[in-house]
Enzyme design. Structure first.
Site, PDB file in Angstrom:
ATOM      1  N   GLY A   1     -12.081  16.789 -28.980  1.00  0.00           N
ATOM      2  CA  GLY A   1     -12.913  16.078 -28.022  1.00  0.00           C
ATOM      3  C   GLY A   1     -14.071  15.362 -28.675  1.00  0.00           C
TER       4      GLY A   1
ATOM      5  N   GLY B   1     -18.359  15.840 -29.701  1.00  0.00           N
ATOM      6  CA  GLY B   1     -19.355  16.860 -29.998  1.00  0.00           C
ATOM      7  C   GLY B   1     -19.447  17.106 -31.487  1.00  0.00           C
TER       8      GLY B   1
ATOM      9  N   GLU C   1      -7.326  14.928 -24.049  1.00  0.00           N
ATOM     10  CA  GLU C   1      -7.890  14.603 -22.737  1.00  0.00           C
ATOM     11  C   GLU C   1      -8.908  13.482 -22.864  1.00  0.00           C
ATOM     12  OE1 GLU C   1      -9.883  16.752 -18.909  1.00  0.00           O
ATOM     13  OE2 GLU C   1     -10.387  17.575 -20.871  1.00  0.00           O
TER      14      GLU C   1
END
Length: 167
Positions: free
Chosen positions: A24, A26, A47
């Protein structure tokens, strides 16, 4: 942060050329992007995609050529990043946005051979339970699709889930 740089280096050693990845946005993802520069033929089924995916695609690290599900395409359900990312995504034929019930379905995820899911966690215990959302009642983040991708990667032929723990 040197600790996250080390996490990125360690995680990148678990990734082979030709693997399909999920990660993702981060600090874990940012450090992973920096450590993947020498890899080739990586694919993406995730995603969310961010600026790091764009950067690796432009550098030729990601080409989606060895994906077994939707080869040639970065598959995601949404994006989070800068204006440059959104310009990159606009009418890009290499991007295939799908609904979350497709991208996050463990059975769909497992159709990608050599699927590697890389997610950060706050802590784990001796039984392998992973904490990603709160510590002592203090909310830190949402769980999101992590469990779906961990399951899908574990079911994938040659796949593996990776949980990254900061020090």
């Amino acid at each position: 942060d040197p600790a996250y740089a080390q996490i990125g280096d360690y995680a990148s050693q678990l990734i082979n050329n030709g693997d399909t990845l999920q990660f993702g946005v981060g600090p874990v993802s940012t450090s992973l992007v920096s450590s993947l520069k020498q890899h080739r033929n990586l694919g993406i089924h995730s995603e969310v995609i961010g600026d790091g995916i764009m950067q690796l695609f432009k550098e030729g690290v990601i080409d989606n050529s060895r994906k077994s599900l939707l080869p040639g395409k970065i598959v995601a359900s949404h994006a989070l990043g800068t204006a440059s990312l959104y310009s990159f995504l606009d009418t890009n034929p290499h991007i295939d946005f799908r609904p979350s019930d497709f991208t996050n379905n463990p059975i769909t995820i497992a159709k990608n051979d050599n699927m590697v899911s890389i997610n950060g966690a706050i802590m784990t215990d001796l039984t392998g339970q992973v904490v990603v959302d709160s510590v002592m009642g203090q909310f830190q983040s949402g769980v999101g699709s992590m469990v779906d991708f961990v399951r899908g990667a574990a079911m994938s032929r040659g796949g593996r889930p990776v949980i990254a723990l900061p020090p």
